[in-house]
Design an enzyme around this catalytic site. Structure first.
Site, PDB file in Angstrom:
ATOM      1  CD  GLU A  94      -2.437  -1.103   2.788  1.00  0.00           C
ATOM      2  OE1 GLU A  94      -3.313  -1.937   2.981  1.00  0.00           O
ATOM      3  OE2 GLU A  94      -2.102  -0.251   3.627  1.00  0.00           O
ATOM      4  CB  CYS A 118       3.301  -3.126  16.906  1.00  0.00           C
ATOM      5  SG  CYS A 118       5.065  -2.749  16.751  1.00  0.00           S
ATOM      6  CB  CYS A 121       0.514  -2.593  13.815  1.00  0.00           C
ATOM      7  SG  CYS A 121       0.997  -2.270  12.115  1.00  0.00           S
TER       8      CYS A 121
END
Ligand code: SAH
Length: 357
Positions: A94, A118, A121
């Site tokens: 992306e 994380c 995320c």
């Protein structure tokens, strides 16, 4: 077939000049190709119409200019645009373009997926797929410049998918391509590398002579808390990251995602301000994008403002990131996740904000 888009502009020029001479053309014909790679890009050798047709055909027989396939794009009502590209092996990445006054910031990806996991995320949730090559990272900027009308970056942030400093071998050349006047010519101060605190990479970035900016994803002001949010903290504890930031002789920004009831108490603000003072860092408070945020809730806006005031009172510069792309799937990893899981992009409430100070 040599891929010219994997080379720094100076190296590409050297190869092309030697190539021209070796094939009976004048060396300057080789130099003439270089602006078409990045500065005023074209999609193929055939489109380099300031070159003789015979030389263009010769180039096409010896070199490649690989494209990224634009699979889908979404536009937010606020002007933010998000692009999903497919690479030669089918992997998707992306890129987000965020207009703001006279700036156009591109948020680019450096890896397909991410190894770091994380807790909040979306990219972490898909796991690590692979590192991107030079031409796949710089190619995101090139592809948007090839659109009609072109979208040209004034600022770059490495805040898309992946951990850029775990792909330094490619990123170090991409930084050259972005900054070099024979590449995109974007000022080093307008290029920000964002990292969880991958120390060898921070040291490598510090050794560069250009004034590239460093953003550190801090997200928690103590090891005990940071450990629960960012597993990488076991490998590189907070104190070491802060030490590296303090030694980094250019401006450092702390990124701090506001997680309701987790890292948003007064004591966290005080501890964070203390860390920021140690390395003269600027603090960016980031509203959580609920997209990848399994089990987390955003801190309410008034509470974020209060947290910011407390930090400011302690003598630290702080900003709250405005959210952009609210109506599109513009958070880290979200478009890819939606596209691959559901087969089509869908509008969501998730946002993504990437205008680093
Ligand atoms: N790996 C690098 C760069 C990519 S992530 C890094 O971690 O810095 C870019 C930024 O987006 C990081 O600060 C990351 O923590 C943040 N981010 C990831 N998921 C988020 C979410 N759901 N909401 C808000 N910010 C998020």
């Amino acid at each position: 077939m040599l891929n010219l888009l994997d080379l720094a502009p100076a190296d590409a020029e050297k190869v092309l000049r030697e190539f021209a001479v070796a094939h009976g053309h004048q060396a300057y014909r080789g130099s003439q190709v270089v602006p078409h790679l990045w500065t005023r890009p074209v999609g193929s050798f055939a489109e380099m119409t300031d070159l003789p047709a015979a030389f263009r055909e010769l180039l096409a027989r010896h070199f490649v200019l690989p494209r990224l396939e634009l699979v889908t794009q979404q536009a937010s009502t606020d002007g933010t645009r998000k692009f999903l590209f497919r690479m030669a092996d089918g992997q998707a990445i992306e890129t987000v373009a965020i207009p703001d006054d006279d700036r156009m910031t591109f948020c680019i990806s450096s890896q397909a997926g991410c190894a770091l996991q994380c807790a909040f995320c979306a990219t972490g949730a898909m796991g690590f797929l692979r590192n991107l090559d030079v031409h796949e990272i710089a190619g995101q900027v090139r592809e948007l410049a090839l659109l009609d009308p072109p979208v040209k970056a004034t600022n770059i942030v490495f805040m898309g998918m992946g951990e850029p400093l775990m792909n330094w071998k490619a990123v170090e050349h991409v930084l050259t391509i972005l900054n070099d006047p024979k590449g995109f010519g974007i000022g080093a101060r307008h290029i920000t590398v964002s990292t969880v605190g991958w120390l060898p990479g921070i040291e490598a970035l510090a050794r560069r002579k250009e004034q590239f900016r460093l953003a550190l994803s801090i997200h928690a002001p103590t090891d005990a808390l940071r450990q629960t949010l960012m597993p990488v903290n076991t490998k590189f504890p907070l104190a070491d990251v802060i030490h590296a930031a303090a030694r980094f002789d250019r401006r450092v920004t702390f990124e701090y995602v506001m997680l309701g009831g987790v890292n948003d108490r007064n004591e966290h603000a005080d501890q964070l301000a203390q860390l920021a003072r140690e390395c003269k860092a600027f603090v960016n408070l980031i509203p959580l994008h609920p997209g990848g945020a399994m089990g987390f809730t955003p801190t309410p806006p008034e509470a974020i403002a209060k947290f910011a005031r407390r930090i400011r009172t302690l003598g630290v510069e702080v900003a709250i990131r405005k959210s952009r792309g609210m109506d599109i799937a513009a958070a880290c990893g979200q478009l890819r996740v939606e596209r691959l899981r559901r087969g089509a992009p869908a509008g969501t409430q998730h946002d993504r904000q990437v205008d680093v100070a």
